[in-house]
Design an enzyme around this catalytic site. Structure first.
Site, short mmCIF file in Angstrom:
data_model
loop_
_atom_site.label_atom_id
_atom_site.label_comp_id
_atom_site.label_asym_id
_atom_site.label_seq_id
_atom_site.Cartn_x
_atom_site.Cartn_y
_atom_site.Cartn_z
N ASP A 136 -2.11 -1.33 -4.10
CA ASP A 136 -2.46 0.05 -4.43
C ASP A 136 -1.15 0.84 -4.52
OD1 ASP A 136 -3.27 2.67 -4.54
OD2 ASP A 136 -4.44 2.63 -2.68
N TYR A 193 0.87 -1.17 0.00
CA TYR A 193 0.00 0.00 0.00
C TYR A 193 0.91 1.23 0.00
CZ TYR A 193 -3.43 3.44 1.67
OH TYR A 193 -4.24 4.55 1.80
N HIS A 219 -12.11 1.26 -4.23
CA HIS A 219 -11.29 0.51 -5.18
C HIS A 219 -12.03 -0.76 -5.59
CE1 HIS A 219 -7.30 2.53 -4.21
NE2 HIS A 219 -8.05 2.91 -3.19
#
Length: 260
Positions: free
Chosen positions: A144, A105, A242
């Site tokens: 991500d 992340y 998302h």
């Protein structure tokens, strides 16, 4: 072998919005999650004995965090790059026989770009870490990455240029990462596919109109390309701002399949 990645923007909230149903539907061998936003003991998930679970929690409550659920038992697990200096739970690395899996992340530069300098320094360290792993065995990276790499990866490229996630500096770091021996699996298979995104603002109507960004990825060591079967972005799956992304590889312990 199927691998799935999803920034759930709060796992407890996502569980109430269909996470477990989607998890079961995918039949993934490895399922990676970012932005869990919880601490140890705050959730109980039952995916059966088939899956082992590995968590990297942020020190700050309700913030960041990553997790991996896997049918394949890892040889080793590493939490972060430098455990003593990374309290945000952003990286998990699982070592398997034929490859390393890294779920990440990536830090956001923030709307006012106040964290951009930190983000760029972090990118350099992360790229170096992946290169160290890649020197040992191939690497699959998912998560991500908080950047839309090319104009094709964002709906409104012109008006967003210079904004967090689409600065020239962040995009250049992604270019350098790919240049260090990695492929963007989705673009490798679908170089010209447009209007396929993985994140949308929560502003009303934005997702309905598909005004999105592709910022969730599966990257892989370029030498794994012969085993790559497919890469998907499940834009229809709700539960977070998302959507999940996935990738399928042929057996990485076997010779590459014949190319048709």
């Amino acid at each position: 072998m199927k691998l799935v990645s999803w920034n759930v923007n709060g796992l407890r909230a996502c569980v109430n919005k269909g996470f477990n149903d989607y998890f079961a539907e995918t039949g993934a061998d490895v399922f990676c999650v970012q932005e869990t936003k919880l601490q140890e003991g705050q959730i109980s998930l039952d995916h059966g004995e088939a899956y082992g679970a590995y968590w990297n929690y942020a020190v700050k409550k309700g913030y960041s965090g990553t997790a991996v659920f896997t049918r394949i038992k890892p040889l080793s697990v590493r939490y972060g790059i430098e455990e003593d200096h990374e309290p945000e739970g952003r990286i998990l690395t699982l070592e398997f026989d034929a490859f390393y899996l890294v779920t990440v992340y990536t830090p956001n530069a923030k709307r006012d770009l106040s964290r951009l300098d930190y983000r760029l320094e972090w990118e350099d360290r992360f790229r170096g870490y992946l290169q160290e792993l890649d020197a040992v065995k191939p690497v699959i990276v998912c998560g991500d990455l908080n950047v839309a790499h090319q104009e094709i990866d964002i709906k409104n490229a012109k008006s967003n240029r210079g904004n967090s996630g689409f600065t020239d500096e962040e995009r250049d770091k992604m270019t350098r990462l790919l240049g260090a021996g990695f492929i963007d699996t989705f673009r490798h298979l679908y170089p010209d596919r447009t209007d396929v995104f993985s994140w949308w603002s929560n502003m009303p109507g934005v997702r309905d109109r598909n005004v999105g960004w592709r910022i969730d990825y599966f990257l892989a060591s370029a030498r794994l390309a012969p085993w790559l079967v497919d890469a998907r972005i499940d834009c229809h799956v709700m539960g977070s701002d998302h959507c999940p992304v996935s990738v399928e590889f042929a057996d990485l312990t076997a010779p590459p399949p014949a190319q048709v």
